[in-house]
Enzyme design. Structure first.
Site, mmCIF file in Angstrom:
data_model
loop_
_atom_site.group_PDB
_atom_site.id
_atom_site.type_symbol
_atom_site.label_atom_id
_atom_site.label_comp_id
_atom_site.label_asym_id
_atom_site.label_seq_id
_atom_site.Cartn_x
_atom_site.Cartn_y
_atom_site.Cartn_z
ATOM 1 N N SER A 1 -11.667 -8.351 -0.742
ATOM 2 C CA SER A 1 -11.723 -6.915 -0.431
ATOM 3 C C SER A 1 -10.807 -6.127 -1.360
ATOM 4 O O SER A 1 -10.869 -4.904 -1.424
ATOM 5 C CB SER A 1 -11.278 -6.682 1.015
ATOM 6 O OG SER A 1 -9.893 -6.971 1.149
ATOM 7 N N GLN A 2 -9.930 -6.840 -2.051
ATOM 8 C CA GLN A 2 -8.897 -6.153 -2.845
ATOM 9 C C GLN A 2 -9.488 -5.351 -3.990
ATOM 10 O O GLN A 2 -8.900 -4.365 -4.434
ATOM 11 C CB GLN A 2 -7.882 -7.177 -3.364
ATOM 12 C CG GLN A 2 -7.073 -7.819 -2.245
ATOM 13 C CD GLN A 2 -6.209 -8.974 -2.716
ATOM 14 O OE1 GLN A 2 -6.164 -9.287 -3.913
ATOM 15 N NE2 GLN A 2 -5.538 -9.633 -1.782
ATOM 16 N N LYS B 1 -7.260 -18.014 -3.006
ATOM 17 C CA LYS B 1 -5.923 -17.455 -2.759
ATOM 18 C C LYS B 1 -4.897 -18.176 -3.651
ATOM 19 O O LYS B 1 -5.261 -18.686 -4.700
ATOM 20 C CB LYS B 1 -5.588 -17.582 -1.280
ATOM 21 C CG LYS B 1 -6.696 -17.052 -0.358
ATOM 22 C CD LYS B 1 -6.550 -15.615 -0.031
ATOM 23 C CE LYS B 1 -7.647 -15.185 0.935
ATOM 24 N NZ LYS B 1 -7.715 -13.765 1.132
ATOM 25 N N ASP C 1 -5.313 -14.298 6.590
ATOM 26 C CA ASP C 1 -3.957 -14.746 6.240
ATOM 27 C C ASP C 1 -3.261 -15.479 7.385
ATOM 28 O O ASP C 1 -2.100 -15.894 7.237
ATOM 29 C CB ASP C 1 -3.099 -13.552 5.795
ATOM 30 C CG ASP C 1 -3.492 -13.051 4.409
ATOM 31 O OD1 ASP C 1 -4.262 -13.741 3.716
ATOM 32 O OD2 ASP C 1 -3.025 -11.954 4.025
ATOM 33 N N SER D 1 -13.164 -9.713 4.559
ATOM 34 C CA SER D 1 -11.868 -9.057 4.820
ATOM 35 C C SER D 1 -12.003 -7.551 5.085
ATOM 36 O O SER D 1 -11.473 -6.721 4.344
ATOM 37 C CB SER D 1 -10.903 -9.299 3.641
ATOM 38 O OG SER D 1 -10.474 -10.622 3.608
ATOM 39 N N ARG E 1 1.705 -19.643 2.469
ATOM 40 C CA ARG E 1 1.030 -19.916 3.756
ATOM 41 C C ARG E 1 0.872 -21.425 3.981
ATOM 42 O O ARG E 1 0.892 -21.893 5.109
ATOM 43 C CB ARG E 1 -0.319 -19.205 3.824
ATOM 44 C CG ARG E 1 -0.218 -17.714 3.470
ATOM 45 C CD ARG E 1 -0.576 -16.786 4.594
ATOM 46 N NE ARG E 1 -0.442 -15.416 4.148
ATOM 47 C CZ ARG E 1 0.527 -14.562 4.516
ATOM 48 N NH1 ARG E 1 1.448 -14.942 5.388
ATOM 49 N NH2 ARG E 1 0.583 -13.331 4.045
ATOM 50 N N ARG F 1 0.824 -1.216 0.000
ATOM 51 C CA ARG F 1 0.000 0.000 0.000
ATOM 52 C C ARG F 1 0.856 1.263 0.000
ATOM 53 O O ARG F 1 0.600 2.198 -0.746
ATOM 54 C CB ARG F 1 -0.895 0.004 1.243
ATOM 55 C CG ARG F 1 -2.092 -0.907 1.115
ATOM 56 C CD ARG F 1 -2.794 -1.037 2.456
ATOM 57 N NE ARG F 1 -4.067 -1.733 2.308
ATOM 58 C CZ ARG F 1 -4.199 -3.026 2.048
ATOM 59 N NH1 ARG F 1 -3.124 -3.779 1.904
ATOM 60 N NH2 ARG F 1 -5.403 -3.577 1.922
#
Ligand SMILES: O=C(O)C1=C[C@@H](OP(=O)(O)O)[C@@H](O)[C@H](O)C1
Ligand SMILES: C=C(OP(=O)(O)O)C(=O)O
Length: 441
Positions: A173-174, A344, A317, A200, A391, A35
């Site tokens: 949410s992206q 994901k 996450d 999210s 992950r 970000r």
């Protein structure tokens, strides 16, 4: 050799660890790094992002911003960015690698250009993730979009004016975050209506936080279903400090909680918008001895853990890290409301079930939940598939440290997507790994 001193591609053999003991500093946050770098590029003038992540996702963002015309200089652990403001270069092809958030945020901003193409060298991962909800919102705003059935490769051409637009927040949410970066630079701003069951929330608040850090006005309803961003604004160049990373740290904390010993993990500020901060409370609820001394989290490991039932959407996450703790706990844990995990880097519900079953665990799934019955003695002695997912690799590594015989994880170099020093950090606590040549691309 990469900066972690490990081969370009490798599997990892995880040896059981008698104990984990020592001190670590949490790596810089992935989601703030992406970000802050983007916001810095959207500003006119020079910004300094202090303590950036050095992961593949951070590199992907830097590479794309440079391709769009930003000046990028790495000075010590900082990134000095000379922004392109509201004018990224047109006619460029961006390759965000396997970074979902990076890809989506850049897709939003691409509507400022008269044409940006997007490709990925991860057709089996990012190439399969859905982009349609964002493309639809952009095209409703007047952008021209082309894609392979709502997926990569794709292209986006502006300009757009702004106004009221709906965007689905049900799968990620992206998409909404992407429009939040675009909105302030449009003449008409954006009045976003987030539709569907919003998932999210935490990353959306991190995006609002980032806009504020760069002097951009935005307001949001309590439930985030409506986000209003006045147009004709500018991102203000400045200096921002990247906080420590909760999602990656959740895996280190899960490892420390499930082995004897003591870990002091610093650089995890208490008041932070990363949803994965909740992993601390979940581990505590499971019975872990976990305390906080300022920005340092202290875990005294090896206490018996027990199962929990939680809505996992708030800490998406960290679900896989916490699944490792659940697999070693007494009883049956369920993570509810985690459908988005299917979208994901791999299908983190079905692929996790498969890998845990391979390890002899009892695991079931529904469309939007994952249920794991823990075992006090994990045999190990198998090869597990890392599914090219950092992950998943963290989850399997934590299990390997507690198994009776070593576990081999294929394609473990994909850890570098978010946490290149993961194995090195665990080694400094006493873990032992081997890094044979990769058997998976
Ligand atoms: O905005 C972000 O930086 C992110 C949002 C989350 O994705 P979803 O919104 O798709 O759940 C998270 O899983 C991802 O790692 C990073
Ligand atoms: C899903 C993740 O990242 P992204 O969506 O940015 O690829 C993650 O970091 O676990």
């Amino acid at each position: 050799m990469s900066a972690d001193g490990l081969p370009e591609k490798f599997d990892v053999i995880v040896h059981p660890a008698a104990e984990l003991r020592g001190e670590l500093r949490a790596q810089p946050s992935k989601n703030y790094t992406t970000r802050y770098l983007l916001a810095a590029a959207l500003a006119d003038g020079e910004s300094r992002v202090v303590g950036v992540a050095t992961s593949e996702d951070a590199e992907a963002m830097l590479r794309c911003l440079e391709d769009w015309g930003a000046g990028v200089e790495l000075v010590g652990g900082d990134a000095v960015i000379r922004g392109f403001g509201a004018s990224p270069r047109a006619g460029v092809t961006l390759n965000p690698g396997n970074a979902g958030a990076v890809a989506r945020f850049l897709m939003g901003v691409a509507a400022l250009t008269t044409g940006t193409a997007f490709v990925t060298d991860y057709p089996d991962s990012l190439g399969k993730r859905p982009q349609g909800d964002l493309l639809e919102a952009l095209s409703r705003l007047g952008a021209r979009v082309q894609s392979r059935e709502g997926m990569f490769p794709l292209s986006i051409s502006g300009p757009v004016r702004g106004g009221v637009v709906e965007v689905s927040a049900e799968r990620s949410s992206q998409y909404a975050s992407a429009l939040m970066f675009l909105g302030p630079l449009l003449p008409g701003g954006l009045d976003l209506r987030l539709t569907g069951d919003i998932k999210s929330h935490a990353p959306l608040r991190q995006t609002l936080d980032t806009l504020a850090a760069f002097g951009v006005q935005a307001s949001a309803s309590e439930d985030l279903s409506r986000i209003t961003i006045p147009g004709g604004q500018a991102f203000r160049a400045g200096r921002v400090l990247v906080p420590g990373d909760y999602p990656g740290s959740a895996a280190i904390l899960a490892a420390a909680a499930t082995r004897p010993g003591e870990l002091r993990l610093s650089n995890l500020r208490e008041h932070d918008l990363q949803g994965e901060r909740e992993a601390l409370n979940v581990l505590r609820e499971m019975g872990a001895d976990l305390t906080r001394e300022g920005d340092t989290v202290v875990v005294r490991g090896g206490r018996p853990l027990h199962a929990v039932k939680r809505d996992g959407d708030g800490f998406t996450d960290a679900v896989q890290a916490l699944t490792a703790a659940a697999a070693l706990a007494d009883g049956t844990t369920t993570w509810e409301n985690v459908y988005t995990l299917r979208l994901k880097e791999c299908d983190r519900i079905s692929d996790t079930r498969r890998e845990l079953q391979r390890l002899g665990l009892t695991v079931t799934e529904t469309q939007d939940s994952l249920t794991i019955t823990g075992t006090p003695s994990l045999a190990g002695g198998v090869t597990a598939d890392g599914h090219g997912d950092h992950r998943m690799i963290m989850l399997l590594t934590v299990l390997g440290l507690s198994a009776q015989s070593p576990i081999r994880i294929t394609g473990a170099h994909h850890i570098r997507k978010s946490y290149p020093m993961f194995f090195r950090h665990l080694e400094s606590l006493g873990a032992r790994f081997e890094y044979p040549e990769a058997t998976r691309a």
